[in-house]
Every structure is written in structure tokens, then in C-alpha cells.
Design a protein around this motif. Sequence first.
Motif, PDB file in Angstrom:
ATOM      1  N   UNK A  17       4.721 -12.336  -5.682  1.00 24.67           N
ATOM      2  CA  UNK A  17       4.216 -12.680  -4.350  1.00 24.67           C
ATOM      3  C   UNK A  17       3.494 -11.494  -3.715  1.00 24.67           C
ATOM      4  N   UNK A  18       4.005 -10.293  -3.910  1.00 26.88           N
ATOM      5  CA  UNK A  18       3.365  -9.097  -3.358  1.00 26.88           C
ATOM      6  C   UNK A  18       2.012  -8.860  -4.033  1.00 26.88           C
ATOM      7  N   UNK A  19       1.969  -8.944  -5.362  1.00 28.37           N
ATOM      8  CA  UNK A  19       0.700  -8.749  -6.078  1.00 28.37           C
ATOM      9  C   UNK A  19      -0.310  -9.806  -5.642  1.00 28.37           C
ATOM     10  N   UNK A  20       0.116 -11.063  -5.556  1.00 30.24           N
ATOM     11  CA  UNK A  20      -0.797 -12.122  -5.124  1.00 30.24           C
ATOM     12  C   UNK A  20      -1.240 -11.931  -3.675  1.00 30.24           C
ATOM     13  N   UNK A  21      -0.335 -11.481  -2.825  1.00 26.67           N
ATOM     14  CA  UNK A  21      -0.704 -11.197  -1.438  1.00 26.67           C
ATOM     15  C   UNK A  21      -1.734 -10.083  -1.348  1.00 26.67           C
ATOM     16  N   UNK A  22      -1.580  -9.072  -2.186  1.00 27.01           N
ATOM     17  CA  UNK A  22      -2.558  -7.970  -2.225  1.00 27.01           C
ATOM     18  C   UNK A  22      -3.909  -8.471  -2.707  1.00 27.01           C
ATOM     19  N   UNK A  23      -3.902  -9.345  -3.709  1.00 28.12           N
ATOM     20  CA  UNK A  23      -5.156  -9.925  -4.191  1.00 28.12           C
ATOM     21  C   UNK A  23      -5.866 -10.676  -3.074  1.00 28.12           C
ATOM     22  N   UNK A  24      -5.096 -11.432  -2.302  1.00 20.29           N
ATOM     23  CA  UNK A  24      -5.682 -12.197  -1.206  1.00 20.29           C
ATOM     24  C   UNK A  24      -6.301 -11.265  -0.159  1.00 20.29           C
ATOM     25  N   UNK A  25      -5.609 -10.196   0.165  1.00 23.02           N
ATOM     26  CA  UNK A  25      -6.121  -9.216   1.125  1.00 23.02           C
ATOM     27  C   UNK A  25      -7.418  -8.603   0.616  1.00 23.02           C
ATOM     28  N   UNK A  26      -7.432  -8.221  -0.650  1.00 26.56           N
ATOM     29  CA  UNK A  26      -8.627  -7.595  -1.213  1.00 26.56           C
ATOM     30  C   UNK A  26      -9.800  -8.575  -1.282  1.00 26.56           C
ATOM     31  N   UNK A  27      -9.522  -9.841  -1.599  1.00 24.32           N
ATOM     32  CA  UNK A  27     -10.591 -10.861  -1.587  1.00 24.32           C
ATOM     33  C   UNK A  27     -11.159 -11.015  -0.184  1.00 24.32           C
ATOM     34  N   UNK A  28     -10.270 -11.067   0.796  1.00 26.11           N
ATOM     35  CA  UNK A  28     -10.693 -11.213   2.190  1.00 26.11           C
ATOM     36  C   UNK A  28     -11.555 -10.022   2.614  1.00 26.11           C
ATOM     37  N   UNK A  29     -11.140  -8.826   2.221  1.00 20.12           N
ATOM     38  CA  UNK A  29     -11.922  -7.629   2.555  1.00 20.12           C
ATOM     39  C   UNK A  29     -13.304  -7.686   1.917  1.00 20.12           C
ATOM     40  N   UNK A  30     -13.367  -8.181   0.688  1.00 17.73           N
ATOM     41  CA  UNK A  30     -14.650  -8.285  -0.003  1.00 17.73           C
ATOM     42  C   UNK A  30     -15.576  -9.247   0.732  1.00 17.73           C
ATOM     43  N   UNK A  31     -15.048 -10.379   1.133  1.00 18.78           N
ATOM     44  CA  UNK A  31     -15.854 -11.379   1.843  1.00 18.78           C
ATOM     45  C   UNK A  31     -16.322 -10.831   3.184  1.00 18.78           C
TER      46      UNK A  31
END
Length: 179
Positions: free
Chosen positions: A79-93
Motif C-alpha cells: 500500500x505504501x509503494x502504491x501510494x508513492x506511485x500515485x503521488x509521483x504520477x500526480x506530480x508528473x501530471x
Amino acid sequence: MKSEIIHPPPGSPGAESSADTVVTELFLVHRLALVRLAFLLVGDQETAEDVVQDAFAAVYRRWSRLADRGQVLPYLRTAVVNGCRMVLRRRTIIGRFRGHREVPFWSAEAAALLGETRRQVFLSVRTLPRRQREVLVLRFYLDLSEAEIAQVMGVSRGTVKSTASRALKALAAKLQEER
């Protein structure tokens, strides 16, 4: 350090009431390591703490539906790794619309956590592709086995092996060129 939390099996008396106790105990024992994991992936303390808090909240909300409560720690890591992925995707967008802005992550607390001697390695690891960065952090920070990393990331052991190999080569080259 791997510590196991003992709790009643699902369906046994007291299993439902133990959610508060078990999640609290997990939080006290593993929160700091999970925050550090998230910090290494997202680069700032505040966001890392938010990601970890969201993971614990999700475990608590879904406690009655967890099939294997002995696997809560691997679930939290995932869940932490997936949450980090989501944050990084959001930052990219967001970066596409606003222009790329580097998140300031060298607070006094963060600098103390990492230490100046690790700063260069940390910055080099941050330049690696997402999957390579995740494999290295899970392997060398959390000391997880290839099988555990594969489980957390949802990939095969072979993918973990090859990704780690490519990541270490890239990291060695990057650190060597900076010398």
C-alpha cells in the motif's frame, strides 16, 4: 528487524475487537520504517507521512475483510509503494501543466535522517527509473528478499533480479561519474 504481531484468527472470539489493538501495535512498531521507505520514494517527509497514514487507515477500514491477517505487514508495504506511485504520477501530471518543480525535501529532520554521507547516494537513487528505485529501496533499505519484493511490487522474482542488476549498474556508473 522483522517482528510478527500475534492476533486472533479471523472468525474467532475477539478477532474483530482486536483491530484497534493490532493496527495500533503495527503502527507503533512499523510506522517509522514505512515513513522512511515512502520518504526514499517520494522525497519529502510530509508526503511520506501522509502515504503511510493512508495505508494504515486502509488496513483499519478493511480489517473485517482481510483474508490473511498474518500478511498485514506485506499488505502495508504494498500500500505504501502504491501510494508513492500515485503521488509521483500526480506530480508528473501537475508538472506538465505548471512546469517541473522540484519538491524541497532537505528539511532539518530529513537531513538528520539520511545523514550527509548518504546524500549523494540518495540523490543518485532518485534519478533512477521508478521500478529500479523501488527495487533498490525495498532490497537494501527494508532488507526484503527477492520473493518479498516481487510480492510487494506485483512482479516476478526474475523481474526483481534483472531490475536490481540494471539499477546497481546504473547507480555505480552515476556515482563513478560524479567522483
